[in-house]
Design a protein around this motif. Sequence first.
Motif, PDB file in Angstrom:
ATOM      1  N   LYS A 143       4.293 -52.880 -41.507  1.00 57.18           N
ATOM      2  CA  LYS A 143       5.658 -52.966 -42.024  1.00 57.18           C
ATOM      3  C   LYS A 143       5.893 -52.122 -43.276  1.00 57.18           C
ATOM      4  CE  LYS A 143       6.153 -57.379 -41.909  1.00 57.18           C
ATOM      5  NZ  LYS A 143       6.542 -58.774 -41.986  1.00 57.18           N
ATOM      6  N   THR A 144       4.857 -51.431 -43.751  1.00 61.06           N
ATOM      7  CA  THR A 144       5.120 -50.424 -44.778  1.00 61.06           C
ATOM      8  C   THR A 144       6.068 -49.380 -44.184  1.00 61.06           C
ATOM      9  OG1 THR A 144       2.850 -50.704 -45.587  1.00 61.06           O
ATOM     10  CG2 THR A 144       4.030 -48.721 -46.306  1.00 61.06           C
ATOM     11  N   ASP A 145       5.998 -49.218 -42.864  1.00 55.95           N
ATOM     12  CA  ASP A 145       6.717 -48.131 -42.191  1.00 55.95           C
ATOM     13  C   ASP A 145       7.864 -48.590 -41.296  1.00 55.95           C
ATOM     14  OD1 ASP A 145       5.113 -46.231 -43.413  1.00 55.95           O
ATOM     15  OD2 ASP A 145       4.871 -45.059 -41.583  1.00 55.95           O
ATOM     16  N   CYS A 146       8.161 -49.878 -41.266  1.00 56.09           N
ATOM     17  CA  CYS A 146       9.274 -50.302 -40.404  1.00 56.09           C
ATOM     18  C   CYS A 146       9.795 -51.670 -40.838  1.00 56.09           C
ATOM     19  CB  CYS A 146       8.836 -50.376 -38.940  1.00 56.09           C
ATOM     20  SG  CYS A 146       7.593 -51.632 -38.622  1.00 56.09           S
ATOM     21  N   SER A 147      11.006 -51.984 -40.394  1.00 56.93           N
ATOM     22  CA  SER A 147      11.627 -53.283 -40.685  1.00 56.93           C
ATOM     23  C   SER A 147      12.578 -53.643 -39.560  1.00 56.93           C
ATOM     24  CB  SER A 147      12.487 -53.210 -41.957  1.00 56.93           C
ATOM     25  OG  SER A 147      11.814 -52.570 -42.992  1.00 56.93           O
ATOM     26  N   LEU A 148      12.751 -54.933 -39.378  1.00 53.21           N
ATOM     27  CA  LEU A 148      13.715 -55.399 -38.386  1.00 53.21           C
ATOM     28  C   LEU A 148      15.114 -55.444 -39.002  1.00 53.21           C
ATOM     29  CD1 LEU A 148      13.617 -56.711 -35.431  1.00 53.21           C
ATOM     30  CD2 LEU A 148      14.166 -58.811 -36.653  1.00 53.21           C
ATOM     31  N   ALA A 170      15.365 -41.366 -43.697  1.00 54.10           N
ATOM     32  CA  ALA A 170      15.567 -39.942 -43.948  1.00 54.10           C
ATOM     33  C   ALA A 170      14.247 -39.284 -44.352  1.00 54.10           C
ATOM     34  CB  ALA A 170      16.615 -39.764 -45.046  1.00 54.10           C
ATOM     35  N   ALA A 171      14.065 -38.032 -43.971  1.00 54.82           N
ATOM     36  CA  ALA A 171      12.846 -37.302 -44.336  1.00 54.82           C
ATOM     37  C   ALA A 171      12.702 -37.299 -45.854  1.00 54.82           C
ATOM     38  CB  ALA A 171      12.924 -35.873 -43.806  1.00 54.82           C
ATOM     39  N   GLY A 172      11.519 -37.582 -46.322  1.00 52.32           N
ATOM     40  CA  GLY A 172      11.278 -37.631 -47.764  1.00 52.32           C
ATOM     41  C   GLY A 172      11.550 -39.012 -48.360  1.00 52.32           C
ATOM     42  N   GLU A 173      12.124 -39.918 -47.559  1.00 59.43           N
ATOM     43  CA  GLU A 173      12.417 -41.271 -48.056  1.00 59.43           C
ATOM     44  C   GLU A 173      11.590 -42.318 -47.307  1.00 59.43           C
ATOM     45  OE1 GLU A 173      16.949 -40.627 -49.799  1.00 59.43           O
ATOM     46  OE2 GLU A 173      16.644 -42.044 -48.159  1.00 59.43           O
ATOM     47  N   GLU A 174      10.379 -41.942 -46.906  1.00 61.62           N
ATOM     48  CA  GLU A 174       9.540 -42.851 -46.108  1.00 61.62           C
ATOM     49  C   GLU A 174       9.315 -44.180 -46.810  1.00 61.62           C
ATOM     50  OE1 GLU A 174       9.110 -39.611 -46.387  1.00 61.62           O
ATOM     51  OE2 GLU A 174       9.333 -39.030 -44.279  1.00 61.62           O
ATOM     52  N   ALA A 175       9.289 -44.172 -48.141  1.00 58.35           N
ATOM     53  CA  ALA A 175       9.026 -45.415 -48.875  1.00 58.35           C
ATOM     54  C   ALA A 175      10.163 -46.424 -48.757  1.00 58.35           C
ATOM     55  CB  ALA A 175       8.744 -45.113 -50.343  1.00 58.35           C
ATOM     56  N   SER A 176      11.255 -46.029 -48.090  1.00 60.33           N
ATOM     57  CA  SER A 176      12.363 -46.987 -47.932  1.00 60.33           C
ATOM     58  C   SER A 176      12.308 -47.729 -46.598  1.00 60.33           C
ATOM     59  CB  SER A 176      13.706 -46.274 -48.054  1.00 60.33           C
ATOM     60  OG  SER A 176      13.925 -45.441 -46.929  1.00 60.33           O
ATOM     61  N   ALA A 177      11.254 -47.521 -45.824  1.00 58.11           N
ATOM     62  CA  ALA A 177      11.194 -48.160 -44.493  1.00 58.11           C
ATOM     63  C   ALA A 177      10.958 -49.659 -44.589  1.00 58.11           C
ATOM     64  CB  ALA A 177      10.108 -47.513 -43.650  1.00 58.11           C
ATOM     65  N   THR A 179      17.307 -53.704 -33.195  1.00 56.65           N
ATOM     66  CA  THR A 179      17.253 -52.506 -34.039  1.00 56.65           C
ATOM     67  C   THR A 179      16.148 -52.579 -35.082  1.00 56.65           C
ATOM     68  OG1 THR A 179      19.671 -52.485 -33.840  1.00 56.65           O
ATOM     69  CG2 THR A 179      18.696 -50.958 -35.439  1.00 56.65           C
ATOM     70  N   VAL A 180      15.396 -51.489 -35.208  1.00 53.32           N
ATOM     71  CA  VAL A 180      14.422 -51.386 -36.297  1.00 53.32           C
ATOM     72  C   VAL A 180      14.720 -50.140 -37.124  1.00 53.32           C
ATOM     73  CG1 VAL A 180      12.491 -52.638 -35.209  1.00 53.32           C
ATOM     74  CG2 VAL A 180      12.750 -50.192 -34.827  1.00 53.32           C
ATOM     75  N   LEU A 181      14.398 -50.239 -38.402  1.00 48.79           N
ATOM     76  CA  LEU A 181      14.382 -49.075 -39.296  1.00 48.79           C
ATOM     77  C   LEU A 181      12.937 -48.600 -39.287  1.00 48.79           C
ATOM     78  CD1 LEU A 181      15.737 -47.415 -41.678  1.00 48.79           C
ATOM     79  CD2 LEU A 181      14.896 -49.232 -43.196  1.00 48.79           C
ATOM     80  N   SER A 182      12.692 -47.312 -39.068  1.00 51.95           N
ATOM     81  CA  SER A 182      11.293 -46.866 -38.968  1.00 51.95           C
ATOM     82  C   SER A 182      11.131 -45.450 -39.508  1.00 51.95           C
ATOM     83  CB  SER A 182      10.845 -46.883 -37.499  1.00 51.95           C
ATOM     84  OG  SER A 182       9.530 -46.375 -37.365  1.00 51.95           O
ATOM     85  N   THR A 183       9.931 -45.177 -39.992  1.00 54.83           N
ATOM     86  CA  THR A 183       9.579 -43.790 -40.299  1.00 54.83           C
ATOM     87  C   THR A 183       9.378 -43.055 -38.975  1.00 54.83           C
ATOM     88  OG1 THR A 183       7.210 -44.271 -40.287  1.00 54.83           O
ATOM     89  CG2 THR A 183       8.345 -44.431 -42.419  1.00 54.83           C
ATOM     90  N   ASP A 184       9.524 -41.744 -39.031  1.00 49.89           N
ATOM     91  CA  ASP A 184       9.279 -40.952 -37.816  1.00 49.89           C
ATOM     92  C   ASP A 184       7.814 -41.040 -37.419  1.00 49.89           C
ATOM     93  OD1 ASP A 184      11.885 -40.185 -37.528  1.00 49.89           O
ATOM     94  OD2 ASP A 184      11.653 -38.340 -38.694  1.00 49.89           O
ATOM     95  N   ARG A 185       6.909 -41.082 -38.413  1.00 48.97           N
ATOM     96  CA  ARG A 185       5.480 -41.073 -38.057  1.00 48.97           C
ATOM     97  C   ARG A 185       5.103 -42.317 -37.268  1.00 48.97           C
ATOM     98  NH1 ARG A 185       3.606 -41.587 -44.327  1.00 48.97           N
ATOM     99  NH2 ARG A 185       4.440 -43.678 -44.586  1.00 48.97           N
ATOM    100  N   LEU A 186       5.740 -43.443 -37.543  1.00 50.71           N
ATOM    101  CA  LEU A 186       5.445 -44.652 -36.760  1.00 50.71           C
ATOM    102  C   LEU A 186       6.186 -44.624 -35.421  1.00 50.71           C
ATOM    103  CD1 LEU A 186       4.089 -47.380 -36.406  1.00 50.71           C
ATOM    104  CD2 LEU A 186       5.965 -48.430 -37.673  1.00 50.71           C
TER     105      LEU A 186
END
Length: 264
Positions: A171-176, A203-210, A181-188
């Motif tokens: 969940k560092t990289d995603c949230s419900l 958004a790219a460069g904002e991975e810490a907001s996942a 619907t999930v919010l996710s980094t592209d890498r995940l």
Amino acid sequence: MSDRSYRFTHAVTRRPSASIIRGLRAVDTGNPDLALMQRHHADYIAALKAAGAEVIELEALDAYPDSVFVEDTALCLPQGAVIMRPGAPSRLGEAAEMAPVLERLYSTVRRIEGEDSFIEGGDILVTEREILVGRSARTNAEGVAELARLVADWGHKVRELHTPPGVLHFKTDCSLMDAETVLSTDRLAASGCFRDYRVIPVAAGEEASANAIRFNDSLLFPAGFPRTRDRLVDAGYAVTEIGNSECAKIDGGMSCLSLRFTPS
Ligand code: CIR
């Protein structure tokens, strides 16, 4: 669409302790400032209350520098709670501190007990239809298998996945965000694990907001990520921004700071 994966009555938090300066981190970017973290923590609790939560605020635990991150100690489900076995040796004792708190709130509390089982709540994403668990440096196959056994008779299906290398928790990289619907980094998301969900990419460069949390009609989101925030606002979510600069220095985010549930 059901809403039981984000509609809750209660939250548990724990005050940050002065020992937070010894909190675990992957990369050292300096120690958290306790006074500022306390202000952010107070804002976080106020936002949960505004979202309708009864918040149980636990006292700081000096012996456990990372104990402000209560999410890692338990999994709270509608049918009962499961006490975790954190994979970080310095955090193992935090789970035992949480057990009596949840025993007062829930009639059924189960425990991950296997000596070889390790699992932290940050690796677990509960959706309406399944429980996704990412194996990571903190969560191993034995821990995932034991959790799957413990929640099977409650009707939950566990899907084992892999947290991307170098990422602390799943969940560092995603949230419900809601049932679909999930919010996710592209890498995940690139791993295909959210193929059956609608994905809002950070958004790219904002991975810490996942790492954000949906609690009832509110979305608690870390401050400082305007492009991702705008995507969420445009998608119709009621976003409340909370400062996270100090937790971020020790790899913590919005979800880590609470357990969210409806006692049963
Ligand atoms: C740790 O490394 O365990 C803490 N410094 C951060 C834990 C964050 N917890 C979470 O993502 N659920």
